[in-house]
Design a protein around this motif. Structure first.
Motif, PDB file in Angstrom:
ATOM      1  N   PHE A  56       0.832  -1.203   0.000  1.00  0.00           N
ATOM      2  CA  PHE A  56       0.000   0.000   0.000  1.00  0.00           C
ATOM      3  C   PHE A  56       0.860   1.243   0.000  1.00  0.00           C
ATOM      4  N   GLY A  69      -0.305  -3.079  -6.168  1.00  0.00           N
ATOM      5  CA  GLY A  69      -1.658  -2.621  -5.877  1.00  0.00           C
ATOM      6  C   GLY A  69      -2.664  -3.751  -5.994  1.00  0.00           C
ATOM      7  N   GLN A 125      -5.741   5.807   2.698  1.00  0.00           N
ATOM      8  CA  GLN A 125      -4.889   4.641   2.922  1.00  0.00           C
ATOM      9  C   GLN A 125      -4.860   4.224   4.378  1.00  0.00           C
ATOM     10  N   LEU A 170      -5.388   0.629   5.587  1.00  0.00           N
ATOM     11  CA  LEU A 170      -4.294  -0.021   6.305  1.00  0.00           C
ATOM     12  C   LEU A 170      -4.726  -0.485   7.681  1.00  0.00           C
TER      13      LEU A 170
END
Lengths: 237, 403
Positions: free
Chosen positions: B53, B199, B262, B266
């Motif tokens: 990521f 990705g 993100q 995450l």
């Protein structure tokens, strides 16, 4: 020093009750030299175990050094053993992985005495039993007589008042047996109360108080009673 | 009894019976090492995903049509459920109004058949814009990535992944050749460097085309998702607010998109992997519990091996607590040694794993190491209690006789 009042000790074996000690009354003076004799199964081991506080009587009172110890809890028994009683066993009971010196140190380790003092005292005791040159030997490097002398050094290092010896010469040849007995009698001469279990009538005869056991009953006989005052009289004090 | 003396006696006993001691050591070491290795797998997987990521840059927003109330990963699949309002190129273009947004990257994905001189295969088609290259740090082997075009310019060009280039063109240069994607002729303008996973997509098996071209191929009016790049980390929140605000205004007041940054993604992944790693740790901990019962067993053997010695200690006036202390020290010593060996073995195994699979950064999390060691020592204490009490409860007369 030691007084038994109506001491009884029974064991249950299957359905039967074995009376190992039947209503025993006996006293042993401080500084006395007593021997316990009798056939196997007569109760002499039980007597010694009760004397040594390893076993407790079912009934009766045991006065040791002026104190009734017949009903003490385990830890108090351990402490009393530690302070007053020394043991010498027929099979020595030395710890194989330890040197002679370390074996003698063991009671002081339990007492929490510092290493320097411990080693000092252990060395003195080993000298006293004639093992100056064997201190760093392990039991398997020593003869039977030497092992028993290590055990004796261990038994007296806490300066007990009573020394209980269970057939101390039973596993020894006559020469080393005699040496061991000499050492024990020397200790007695220094004022220790010595109680000896033995099969050997010759050894038994050397003591002043004969306790003969049969079927849980003691027959006591004091010998040399006349000699003792003489000895005392001889020694100018 | 002084502490050094007690430790000394325990060490002497451990050394005295090397077979017994080493077997116990091995059992505990296996337990501890298992915890370390298994948790390092979970942690390695987490770090791998995290690094994937992070390779996308740090101030990205992921926008999908459809409102996901819970947030998290479900939003990624929002397009599957049929969006309530299409997410058009007009919507994408409108986001440029926000000063906090530096680029928008819309995406349309699908599969198609690619054909070059009779050779053909199925491929993944990814319709997007030139900004994609920067976000994912793609490397171009020859030619170029998609050019900067108007969003609705369906220029028939494509950029192909490494595997496809080899399969269709062999050793020949693909750039400049014309291929057929579906029923359209497309010119190859670029050939991507071998990239493996990026990705979450297999780059080597993909073909990139302009977004408008992909929409024509798949005959759709809307994009499936969009990545929005904020101007900086600080402006990420404002960019997110602007995306929601602008789209809501265009969709007549309906907030029918999901915007994730993100961090959200995450943290979702982190939660999943934490659960995974804890589960692995729990499974490994079972082996520690098994080792614990072994401690009990071995210590019971130790007690019966040394019955006469215990009898002697009692005759010499050792108190109950002293005997318990001796055996507990021994059990704790053995389990601590086992824990140390286990940590060493565990780290060595993890190092081996790293050599075998260099892509993944295997490492046991600190909490796992600490709790494995503590648990090993605690099980030594806990499972040592019973044998130690057993020793202290021995009858001195019987014990001296060795019974």
């Amino acid at each position: 020093m030691i007084r038994f009042e109506n001491i009884c000790r029974d064991f249950k074996v299957g359905d039967e009750t074995v009376h190992a000690l039947k209503d025993v009354n006996q006293h042993i003076e401080a500084g006395e030299y007593a021997s316990i004799m009798g056939p196997s199964g007569s109760g002499k081991s039980t007597l010694l175990n009760v004397l040594g506080l390893l076993d407790t009587p079912n009934s009766g009172h045991y006065w040791l050094n002026g104190r009734d110890v017949s009903k003490l809890p385990d830890d108090d028994l351990a402490a009393t053993r530690h302070e007053i009683i020394g043991f010498v066993f027929q099979s020595f009971h030395l710890i194989q992985r330890m040197t002679a010196l370390e074996n003698v140190e063991l009671p002081m380790v339990l007492a929490g005495i510092a290493p320097a003092e411990r080693q000092d005292r252990a060395r003195q005791m080993l000298c006293k039993t004639g093992l100056e040159s064997r201190m760093s030997h392990r039991p398997d490097q020593l003869s039977g007589g030497q092992r028993q002398r290590v055990a004796i050094a261990r038994s007296i290092v806490m300066e007990p008042k009573v020394l209980l010896a269970d057939e101390p010469t039973g596993n020894l040849d006559s020469q080393s047996g005699k040496e061991v007995l000499d050492i024990l009698e020397e200790l007695h001469a220094d004022g220790l109360t010595l109680i000896l279990v033995t099969h050997d009538p010759v050894i038994g005869q050397r003591s002043h108080l004969h306790l003969r056991m049969t079927d849980g009953i003691i027959k006591a006989e004091r010998q040399h009673l006349q000699r003792q005052p003489e000895d005392n009289g001889d020694a100018p004090s | 009894m002084r502490l050094p003396d007690r430790n000394h006696m325990a060490i002497a006993a451990v050394v005295r019976y090397p077979l017994r001691s080493s077997m116990l050591l091995v059992a505990i070491a296996i337990g501890v090492a298992a915890v370390l290795v298994l948790t390092s797998l979970g942690e390695g997987a987490r770090l791998y995903v995290t690094s994937q990521f992070n390779s996308m840059g740090t101030h990205l927003l992921f926008v999908t049509p459809g409102k996901n109330e819970v947030g998290g990963l479900g939003g990624m699949a929002g397009s599957l459920g049929g969006s309530p309002r299409p997410f058009t190129l007009g919507d994408v273009r409108s986001l440029k109004r926000s000063p906090y947004i530096s680029s928008t990257t819309p995406m349309v994905m699908g599969t198609a058949n690619i054909n070059y001189q009779g050779l053909e295969r199925d491929i993944g088609v990814l319709g997007t814009t030139h900004t994609m290259k920067r976000l994912f740090e793609y490397e171009v082997k020859s030619g170029r990535f998609l050019p900067e075009l108007d969003l609705d310019n369906a220029s028939p060009v494509c950029v192909i992944g490494d595997t496809i280039a080899r399969e269709l063109f062999g050793t020949a240069e693909p750039v400049g050749k014309w291929v057929r994607i579906g029923d359209r002729r497309v010119r190859v303008i670029g050939w991507l460097e071998q990239g493996g996973q990026s990705g979450g997509r297999d780059l080597d098996e993909a073909v990139f085309v302009p977004i408008a071209f992909a929409m024509q191929v798949y005959n759709r009016e809307s994009v499936q998702r969009m990545m929005v790049e904020a101007t900086s980390d600080e402006s990420l929140v404002k960019a997110k607010r602007d995306v929601i605000g602008i789209i809501k205004a265009r969709h007549f007041g309906h907030e029918d998109i999901t915007v994730m940054d993100q961090g959200t993604i995450l943290s979702t992944f982190n939660k999943i992997f934490l659960v995974l790693t804890s589960t692995l740790a729990g499974i490994a901990a079972i082996s520690l519990a098994v080792a614990g019962t072994l401690i009990m067993n071995v210590m019971l053997v130790a007690v019966s091996q040394r019955t006469a010695e215990i009898g002697l200690l009692k005759a010499l006036g050792a108190r109950r607590s002293q005997i318990i202390g001796l055996f507990l020290t021994e059990a704790t010593l053995l389990s601590s040694l086992g824990a140390v060996v286990g940590v060493l073995v565990g780290y060595a195994s993890i190092e081996l794993l790293r050599q075998l699979v260099p892509l993944v950064d295997f490492q046991a999390p600190d909490w796992a190491v600490i709790s494995a060691v503590l648990m090993a020592i605690a099980s030594g204490l806990l499972f040592g209690i019973m044998p130690a009490r057993h020793a202290a409860d021995l009858d001195p007369v019987e014990a001296l006789a060795g019974r």
